[in-house]
Design a protein around this motif. Structure first.
Motif, mmCIF file in Angstrom:
data_model
loop_
_atom_site.group_PDB
_atom_site.id
_atom_site.type_symbol
_atom_site.label_atom_id
_atom_site.label_comp_id
_atom_site.label_asym_id
_atom_site.label_seq_id
_atom_site.Cartn_x
_atom_site.Cartn_y
_atom_site.Cartn_z
ATOM 1 N N TYR A 199 0.807 -1.208 0.000
ATOM 2 C CA TYR A 199 0.000 0.000 0.000
ATOM 3 C C TYR A 199 0.844 1.263 0.000
ATOM 4 N N ASP A 200 0.369 2.232 -0.791
ATOM 5 C CA ASP A 200 1.110 3.472 -0.999
ATOM 6 C C ASP A 200 0.764 4.564 0.010
ATOM 7 N N TYR A 201 -0.484 4.562 0.484
ATOM 8 C CA TYR A 201 -0.953 5.647 1.344
ATOM 9 C C TYR A 201 -1.578 5.070 2.602
ATOM 10 N N TRP A 202 -1.365 5.792 3.694
ATOM 11 C CA TRP A 202 -1.853 5.332 4.998
ATOM 12 C C TRP A 202 -2.452 6.472 5.785
ATOM 13 N N GLY A 203 -3.478 6.136 6.562
ATOM 14 C CA GLY A 203 -4.002 7.087 7.514
ATOM 15 C C GLY A 203 -3.254 6.998 8.829
ATOM 16 N N GLN A 204 -3.645 7.860 9.772
ATOM 17 C CA GLN A 204 -2.989 7.902 11.075
ATOM 18 C C GLN A 204 -3.547 6.888 12.052
ATOM 19 N N GLY A 205 -4.704 6.348 11.743
ATOM 20 C CA GLY A 205 -5.282 5.327 12.592
ATOM 21 C C GLY A 205 -6.338 5.853 13.543
ATOM 22 N N THR A 206 -7.220 4.959 13.947
ATOM 23 C CA THR A 206 -8.243 5.284 14.937
ATOM 24 C C THR A 206 -8.294 4.148 15.955
ATOM 25 N N GLN A 207 -8.396 4.510 17.216
ATOM 26 C CA GLN A 207 -8.333 3.520 18.291
ATOM 27 C C GLN A 207 -9.682 2.842 18.483
ATOM 28 N N VAL A 208 -9.627 1.522 18.558
ATOM 29 C CA VAL A 208 -10.807 0.715 18.896
ATOM 30 C C VAL A 208 -10.470 -0.064 20.165
ATOM 31 N N THR A 209 -11.319 0.064 21.168
ATOM 32 C CA THR A 209 -11.127 -0.650 22.424
ATOM 33 C C THR A 209 -12.389 -1.427 22.727
ATOM 34 N N VAL A 210 -12.225 -2.732 22.900
ATOM 35 C CA VAL A 210 -13.354 -3.604 23.203
ATOM 36 C C VAL A 210 -13.179 -4.129 24.618
ATOM 37 N N SER A 211 -14.116 -3.807 25.477
ATOM 38 C CA SER A 211 -14.042 -4.245 26.872
ATOM 39 C C SER A 211 -14.806 -5.546 27.052
ATOM 40 N N SER A 212 -14.316 -6.339 27.972
ATOM 41 C CA SER A 212 -14.952 -7.646 28.220
ATOM 42 C C SER A 212 -16.060 -7.551 29.251
#
Length: 124
Positions: free
Chosen positions: A111-124
């Motif tokens: 892949y040539d282009y990337w975003g900065q990311g977004t946090q996903v948190t799944v609690s139990s």
């Protein structure tokens, strides 16, 4: 310079759903494919799934099949990742990526282009 911006991350309980969005800063008509990757705490970034922009064909990592769905809206230059039945092990930073040509769409290096990311948190 193409920019990809992810949004939609957050905190959710196990079994819940989230929809991530990826917006391109300019017309994405030149993109052959767009993908989602993720990085769990302490682990390397891994493939989630990709979509071929022109025909809408998508494929996924085994752990994502049946729970995650990638879709696109070409008119809006958007790609989405719908995640259902989330598990604590889905916790991580989710990245959007884009590639102009064909190639091994399962590989991060493709892949040539990337975003900065977004946090996903799944609690139990």
């Amino acid at each position: 310079q193409v920019q990809l911006v992810e949004s939609g991350g957050g905190l959710v309980q196990a079994g819940g759903s989230l929809r991530l969005s990826c917006a391109a800063s300019e017309r994405s008509f030149s993109f052959y494919a767009m993908a989602w990757f993720r990085r769990a705490p302490g682990k390397e970034r891994e493939f989630v799934g990709y979509i071929i922009r022109s025909i809408g064909f998508a494929d996924y990592a085994d752990y994502a099949k049946g729970r995650f769905t990638i879709s696109r809206d070409n008119a809006k230059d958007m790609v989405y990742l719908q995640m259902n039945n989330l598990k604590p092990e889905d916790t991580g930073v989710y990245y959007c990526a884009a590639r102009s040509g064909s190639g091994n769409l399962y590989r991060e290096r493709t892949y040539d282009y990337w975003g900065q990311g977004t946090q996903v948190t799944v609690s139990s």
